[in-house]
Design a protein around this motif. Structure first.
Motif, PDB file in Angstrom:
ATOM      1  N   THR A   9      32.468  44.754 -83.570  1.00 57.18           N
ATOM      2  CA  THR A   9      33.331  44.912 -82.483  1.00 57.18           C
ATOM      3  C   THR A   9      32.422  44.489 -81.377  1.00 57.18           C
ATOM      4  O   THR A   9      31.238  44.302 -81.347  1.00 57.18           O
ATOM      5  CB  THR A   9      33.396  46.422 -82.216  1.00 57.18           C
ATOM      6  OG1 THR A   9      34.249  46.852 -81.127  1.00 57.18           O
ATOM      7  CG2 THR A   9      32.326  47.456 -82.414  1.00 57.18           C
ATOM      8  N   ALA A  10      32.988  44.118 -80.112  1.00 51.15           N
ATOM      9  CA  ALA A  10      32.466  43.669 -79.019  1.00 51.15           C
ATOM     10  C   ALA A  10      32.569  44.728 -77.922  1.00 51.15           C
ATOM     11  O   ALA A  10      31.732  45.070 -77.124  1.00 51.15           O
ATOM     12  CB  ALA A  10      33.033  42.443 -78.499  1.00 51.15           C
ATOM     13  N   THR A  13      37.097  48.782 -79.556  1.00 48.61           N
ATOM     14  CA  THR A  13      38.382  49.150 -80.068  1.00 48.61           C
ATOM     15  C   THR A  13      38.645  48.994 -81.454  1.00 48.61           C
ATOM     16  O   THR A  13      39.180  49.979 -82.112  1.00 48.61           O
ATOM     17  CB  THR A  13      39.373  48.074 -79.354  1.00 48.61           C
ATOM     18  OG1 THR A  13      39.069  47.731 -77.912  1.00 48.61           O
ATOM     19  CG2 THR A  13      40.786  48.524 -79.383  1.00 48.61           C
ATOM     20  N   HIS A  62      37.996  36.863 -81.442  1.00 45.64           N
ATOM     21  CA  HIS A  62      37.558  36.135 -80.418  1.00 45.64           C
ATOM     22  C   HIS A  62      37.918  34.409 -80.728  1.00 45.64           C
ATOM     23  O   HIS A  62      37.469  34.106 -81.797  1.00 45.64           O
ATOM     24  CB  HIS A  62      36.056  36.153 -80.141  1.00 45.64           C
ATOM     25  CG  HIS A  62      35.797  37.370 -79.336  1.00 45.64           C
ATOM     26  ND1 HIS A  62      34.545  37.701 -78.725  1.00 45.64           N
ATOM     27  CD2 HIS A  62      36.557  38.642 -78.996  1.00 45.64           C
ATOM     28  CE1 HIS A  62      34.607  38.965 -78.070  1.00 45.64           C
ATOM     29  NE2 HIS A  62      35.769  39.576 -78.056  1.00 45.64           N
ATOM     30  N   GLN A  64      40.360  33.301 -81.632  1.00 44.78           N
ATOM     31  CA  GLN A  64      41.178  33.031 -82.982  1.00 44.78           C
ATOM     32  C   GLN A  64      40.426  33.248 -84.251  1.00 44.78           C
ATOM     33  O   GLN A  64      40.723  32.945 -85.313  1.00 44.78           O
ATOM     34  CB  GLN A  64      41.821  31.949 -83.195  1.00 44.78           C
ATOM     35  CG  GLN A  64      42.714  31.544 -81.961  1.00 44.78           C
ATOM     36  CD  GLN A  64      44.251  30.976 -82.112  1.00 44.78           C
ATOM     37  OE1 GLN A  64      44.279  30.066 -83.009  1.00 44.78           O
ATOM     38  NE2 GLN A  64      45.120  31.264 -81.398  1.00 44.78           N
ATOM     39  N   GLY A  96      43.139  42.074 -82.267  1.00 43.93           N
ATOM     40  CA  GLY A  96      43.307  40.953 -81.005  1.00 43.93           C
ATOM     41  C   GLY A  96      44.380  41.231 -80.036  1.00 43.93           C
ATOM     42  O   GLY A  96      44.984  42.440 -80.134  1.00 43.93           O
ATOM     43  N   GLY A 130      44.883  45.221 -79.622  1.00 45.49           N
ATOM     44  CA  GLY A 130      43.793  45.915 -79.117  1.00 45.49           C
ATOM     45  C   GLY A 130      43.683  46.120 -77.738  1.00 45.49           C
ATOM     46  O   GLY A 130      44.610  46.677 -77.149  1.00 45.49           O
ATOM     47  N   ARG A 131      42.546  46.041 -77.155  1.00 45.22           N
ATOM     48  CA  ARG A 131      42.542  46.370 -75.488  1.00 45.22           C
ATOM     49  C   ARG A 131      41.779  45.134 -74.861  1.00 45.22           C
ATOM     50  O   ARG A 131      40.875  44.621 -75.754  1.00 45.22           O
ATOM     51  CB  ARG A 131      41.684  47.426 -75.224  1.00 45.22           C
ATOM     52  CG  ARG A 131      42.000  48.823 -76.045  1.00 45.22           C
ATOM     53  CD  ARG A 131      41.001  49.885 -75.433  1.00 45.22           C
ATOM     54  NE  ARG A 131      41.493  50.959 -76.210  1.00 45.22           N
ATOM     55  CZ  ARG A 131      40.618  51.812 -77.103  1.00 45.22           C
ATOM     56  NH1 ARG A 131      39.410  51.367 -77.371  1.00 45.22           N
ATOM     57  NH2 ARG A 131      41.050  52.749 -77.637  1.00 45.22           N
ATOM     58  N   HIS A 136      35.679  42.049 -69.684  1.00 42.70           N
ATOM     59  CA  HIS A 136      35.326  41.616 -71.147  1.00 42.70           C
ATOM     60  C   HIS A 136      35.312  40.121 -71.394  1.00 42.70           C
ATOM     61  O   HIS A 136      34.626  39.652 -72.148  1.00 42.70           O
ATOM     62  CB  HIS A 136      36.339  42.175 -72.339  1.00 42.70           C
ATOM     63  CG  HIS A 136      36.557  43.491 -72.387  1.00 42.70           C
ATOM     64  ND1 HIS A 136      37.357  44.171 -73.082  1.00 42.70           N
ATOM     65  CD2 HIS A 136      35.799  44.348 -71.861  1.00 42.70           C
ATOM     66  CE1 HIS A 136      37.426  45.641 -72.813  1.00 42.70           C
ATOM     67  NE2 HIS A 136      36.379  45.823 -72.197  1.00 42.70           N
ATOM     68  N   PRO A 138      34.253  36.271 -70.474  1.00 39.18           N
ATOM     69  CA  PRO A 138      33.211  35.511 -70.017  1.00 39.18           C
ATOM     70  C   PRO A 138      33.564  34.846 -68.683  1.00 39.18           C
ATOM     71  O   PRO A 138      34.515  34.649 -68.285  1.00 39.18           O
ATOM     72  CB  PRO A 138      32.905  34.488 -70.730  1.00 39.18           C
ATOM     73  CG  PRO A 138      33.767  34.656 -71.931  1.00 39.18           C
ATOM     74  CD  PRO A 138      34.923  35.563 -71.639  1.00 39.18           C
TER      75      PRO A 138
END
Ligand code: FMN
Length: 188
Positions: A9-10, A13, A62, A64, A96, A130-131, A136, A138
């Motif tokens: 996860t980043a 979520t 991220h 795809q 995603g 997701g969220r 989030h 860059p």
């Protein structure tokens, strides 16, 4: 009966969804809720994998693709995950925020194809919404969206009912002896 949910996860979520799946799976059997581990892929000792009856791998998406720790996890452990004599049932989920249903279908198919290169016997894969928050992204992408407001939608799109429904499908298969035997009834 023990289950591993291994995630990458980043922004958490995917972890929240994994916890929800774990809670839901725990309702299938009184003892099961003590034997469901939710761990970051990096914290999973490879030697522990054969001890699980079912493994669910989840990752944020991220560009795809799954996050690289999740891709490395299934690649490095592909032999255990695809073991021929005592296959462990493996499921996967992705998290995603695809723009449209069409994008979602394409993205899910692409990711599933990549997973199956390492886990040909994958029992099932689903892409959950997701969220996404502006913070989030860059900074170059953030700047782009500031210049072109309205081109991206931010928010919480998690559909918890879909998560529960999918967990129920997995739970039923696992409890019916779907531990890699094609869903046939468990031996006496
Ligand atoms: C840098 C970045 C790239 C992303 N790329 C995609 C993408 O290609 N496809 C998609 O469906 N979602 C994409 N997303 C959305 C995330 O997958 C979504 O926010 C998800 O909920 C993240 O899960 P996490 O909170 O567990 O990190 C992207 C998000 C970020 C921050």
């Amino acid at each position: 009966m023990s289950i591993l949910i291994a995630i990458a996860t980043a922004h958490n979520t995917t972890r929240d969804i994994a916890q929800r799946i774990a809670t839901r799976l725990g309702t299938f059997h009184p003892t099961l809720n003590k034997k469901i581990d939710v761990l970051d892929v990096a914290s999973v000792p490879p030697s522990s994998l054969p001890t699980y009856d079912a493994i669910i791998v989840g990752s944020a998406v991220h560009m795809q693709r799954w996050l690289s720790p999740a891709r490395s996890f299934i690649h490095q452990n592909r032999q255990v995950l695809a073991a021929a004599n005592k296959p462990t049932a493996v499921w996967a989920f992705s998290v995603g925020v695809p723009e449209t249903a069409e994008h979602a279908a394409k993205e899910a198919a692409k990711i599933e194809g990549e997973i199956k290169r390492d886990v040909p016997g994958l029992r099932g894969h689903v892409l959950f919404k997701g969220r996404i928050e502006r913070e989030h992204l860059p900074w170059p992408v953030r700047v782009y969206f500031r210049w072109f407001p309205g081109t991206a939608e931010f928010g919480d799109f998690v559909e918890w009912e879909r998560v529960d429904e999918w967990a129920d499908v997995v739970g039923r298969e696992v409890m019916n002896g779907g531990g890699g035997d094609g869903g046939k009834p468990a031996e006496e």
